[in-house]
Design a protein around this motif. Structure first.
Motif, short mmCIF file in Angstrom:
data_model
loop_
_atom_site.label_atom_id
_atom_site.label_comp_id
_atom_site.label_asym_id
_atom_site.label_seq_id
_atom_site.Cartn_x
_atom_site.Cartn_y
_atom_site.Cartn_z
N SER A 1 -2.53 5.66 1.26
CA SER A 1 -3.70 4.79 1.15
C SER A 1 -4.91 5.25 1.95
O SER A 1 -6.02 5.35 1.40
CB SER A 1 -3.33 3.36 1.54
OG SER A 1 -4.46 2.51 1.48
N PRO B 1 0.82 -1.22 0.00
CA PRO B 1 0.00 0.00 0.00
C PRO B 1 0.85 1.26 0.00
O PRO B 1 1.89 1.33 0.65
CB PRO B 1 -0.81 -0.12 1.30
CG PRO B 1 -0.82 -1.57 1.63
CD PRO B 1 0.51 -2.10 1.15
N GLU C 1 -8.59 0.32 -3.04
CA GLU C 1 -7.21 -0.14 -3.16
C GLU C 1 -7.17 -1.58 -3.65
O GLU C 1 -7.88 -2.44 -3.14
CB GLU C 1 -6.52 -0.04 -1.80
CG GLU C 1 -5.09 -0.57 -1.77
CD GLU C 1 -4.48 -0.48 -0.38
OE1 GLU C 1 -3.70 0.46 -0.14
OE2 GLU C 1 -4.81 -1.34 0.47
N LEU D 1 -6.40 8.37 0.20
CA LEU D 1 -7.03 8.07 -1.09
C LEU D 1 -8.38 7.37 -0.88
O LEU D 1 -9.34 7.63 -1.59
CB LEU D 1 -6.10 7.22 -1.95
CG LEU D 1 -4.78 7.88 -2.35
CD1 LEU D 1 -3.93 6.91 -3.16
CD2 LEU D 1 -5.01 9.17 -3.13
N GLN D 2 -8.45 6.51 0.12
CA GLN D 2 -9.69 5.79 0.36
C GLN D 2 -10.80 6.71 0.87
O GLN D 2 -11.94 6.62 0.41
CB GLN D 2 -9.45 4.64 1.35
CG GLN D 2 -8.60 3.52 0.76
CD GLN D 2 -8.49 2.33 1.67
OE1 GLN D 2 -9.49 1.69 2.01
NE2 GLN D 2 -7.28 2.02 2.11
N ARG E 1 -2.84 -0.27 -6.90
CA ARG E 1 -3.75 0.46 -7.78
C ARG E 1 -4.90 1.04 -6.97
O ARG E 1 -5.45 0.39 -6.08
CB ARG E 1 -4.28 -0.47 -8.87
CG ARG E 1 -5.28 0.20 -9.82
CD ARG E 1 -5.81 -0.77 -10.86
NE ARG E 1 -4.77 -1.17 -11.80
CZ ARG E 1 -4.37 -2.43 -11.97
NH1 ARG E 1 -4.92 -3.41 -11.26
NH2 ARG E 1 -3.42 -2.72 -12.84
N TYR E 2 -5.27 2.28 -7.32
CA TYR E 2 -6.39 2.96 -6.66
C TYR E 2 -7.32 3.51 -7.73
O TYR E 2 -6.90 4.30 -8.58
CB TYR E 2 -5.87 4.10 -5.76
CG TYR E 2 -4.97 3.58 -4.65
CD1 TYR E 2 -5.49 3.29 -3.39
CD2 TYR E 2 -3.62 3.37 -4.89
CE1 TYR E 2 -4.66 2.79 -2.39
CE2 TYR E 2 -2.79 2.87 -3.89
CZ TYR E 2 -3.32 2.58 -2.64
OH TYR E 2 -2.51 2.07 -1.66
N MET F 1 -11.67 6.26 -3.13
CA MET F 1 -10.96 5.32 -3.98
C MET F 1 -10.88 3.96 -3.31
O MET F 1 -10.90 3.85 -2.07
CB MET F 1 -9.55 5.82 -4.31
CG MET F 1 -9.49 7.20 -4.93
SD MET F 1 -7.91 7.58 -5.71
CE MET F 1 -8.20 6.99 -7.38
#
Length: 319
Positions: A88, A84, A98, A91-92, A110-111, A96
């Motif tokens: 991470s 990660p 993961e 982004l979440q 990848r996100y 997004m």
């Protein structure tokens, strides 16, 4: 009390197991590298417009008290491909999902954007002797900028439930080791592809366009992302029409891929690739860049019929 330097600040960020329940982030495990950070409280106001036999201000009551954290982040991944990114949790909560890929090669994190099940986080912001705790926090990223001669950065805004400003010293054990130094977007390390053609790239800017707001009801006060309208702006020196005709792409309403990469040949885990599914919605413009002619195109990121594929980040090793 003694004076406190305005420069002393730090942020912690941890995903919540239960929405709006303090995940108790720690300095050693959840320190988040932020630049030019700031925070504050906001509120709506109920005004009582009383009839009186004299002039004067109206008394008011603050409601829907909430907090925000803003700043800039450097877009970096883990040095071990397939692990990660240290970004991470951010982004979440910005919407997004993961996916960690270890095989087949290349290994990467990848996100991709999502529209449901967006997690929440607890975020602490320490600043010069004060502490604000945001619970049920979610965010928006804007100004994600690949710009020649600079590093890949983004502007962050988190919002969440926060009703007080506490007094607390900054932690002394902040651990930022996971946040590696980013690679610059240069001739050696950068690439920009528009509709499959390697342009002489100058810049790419992306905004998530999240509709972010803290909403309250009788059970809770939580930040929500209610919609997403991502946009982009790209600049590059004008290529021959035989290679790329931006005006023709605009008139034909083409959905075209745009891929920006940084960290090419820089070593394990140093690469960041951004993949866009784009449509030009405004006539391309000829603009001046350092006394030469460049083309600027603007538009929206448009998902396929499957959805949630218009914006993807990949953190990997780029040969």
């Amino acid at each position: 009390m003694s004076l406190e330097s305005f420069e002393n600040r730090a942020m912690l960020l941890k995903l919540e197991t239960v929405e709006n329940t303090d995940a108790a982030p720690t300095a050693t495990a959840n320190a988040f590298q932020l630049m030019n950070g700031r925070s504050g409280l906001q509120a709506d106001s109920i005004k009582r417009q009383l009839d009186r036999p004299f002039f004067g201000g109206d008394p008011s009551t603050p409601v829907n008290i909430r907090g925000f954290i803003e700043g800039e982040v450097e877009m970096v991944g883990a040095l071990t491909p397939g692990q990660p990114s240290p970004l991470s949790p951010l982004l979440q909560v910005c919407g997004m999902a993961e996916t960690l890929v270890t095989s087949p090669a290349p290994a990467l994190a990848r996100y991709n954007v999502i529209s449901r099940g967006i997690p929440s986080a607890s975020s602490y912001f320490f600043h010069a002797g004060t502490l604000k705790k945001l619970l049920g926090a979610r965010g928006n990223l804007s100004g994600l900028a690949y710009e020649i001669g600079k590093t890949y950065t983004a502007k962050l805004r988190l919002e969440g439930n926060c009703i007080d400003v506490e007094e607390d010293d900054l932690p002394s054990d902040l651990d930022y080791d996971a946040f590696v130094e980013p690679m610059p977007y240069t001739t050696e390390y950068g690439e920009l592809k528009v509709n499959g053609f390697n342009v002489d790239g100058i810049s790419l800017s992306v905004d998530f366009g999240n509709e972010l707001a803290v909403k309250q009801h009788t059970e809770a006060r939580i930040a929500r992302i209610s919609d997403r309208k991502p946009t982009f702006t790209v600049r590059f020196y004008r290529p021959a029409h035989a290679n790329l005709n931006a005006w023709a792409l605009w008139k034909s309403r083409t959905i075209l891929p745009i891929v920006a990469s940084v960290g090419i040949g820089a070593g394990a885990g140093r690469g960041v690739r951004t993949l866009l599914r784009a449509q030009i919605v405004e006539p391309p413009q000829e603009v001046e860049h350092e006394k030469d002619t460049a083309v600027e195109i603007k538009g929206e990121l448009v998902p396929s019929s499957s959805g949630n594929d218009e914006l993807v980040f990949e953190f990997l090793t780029l040969p």
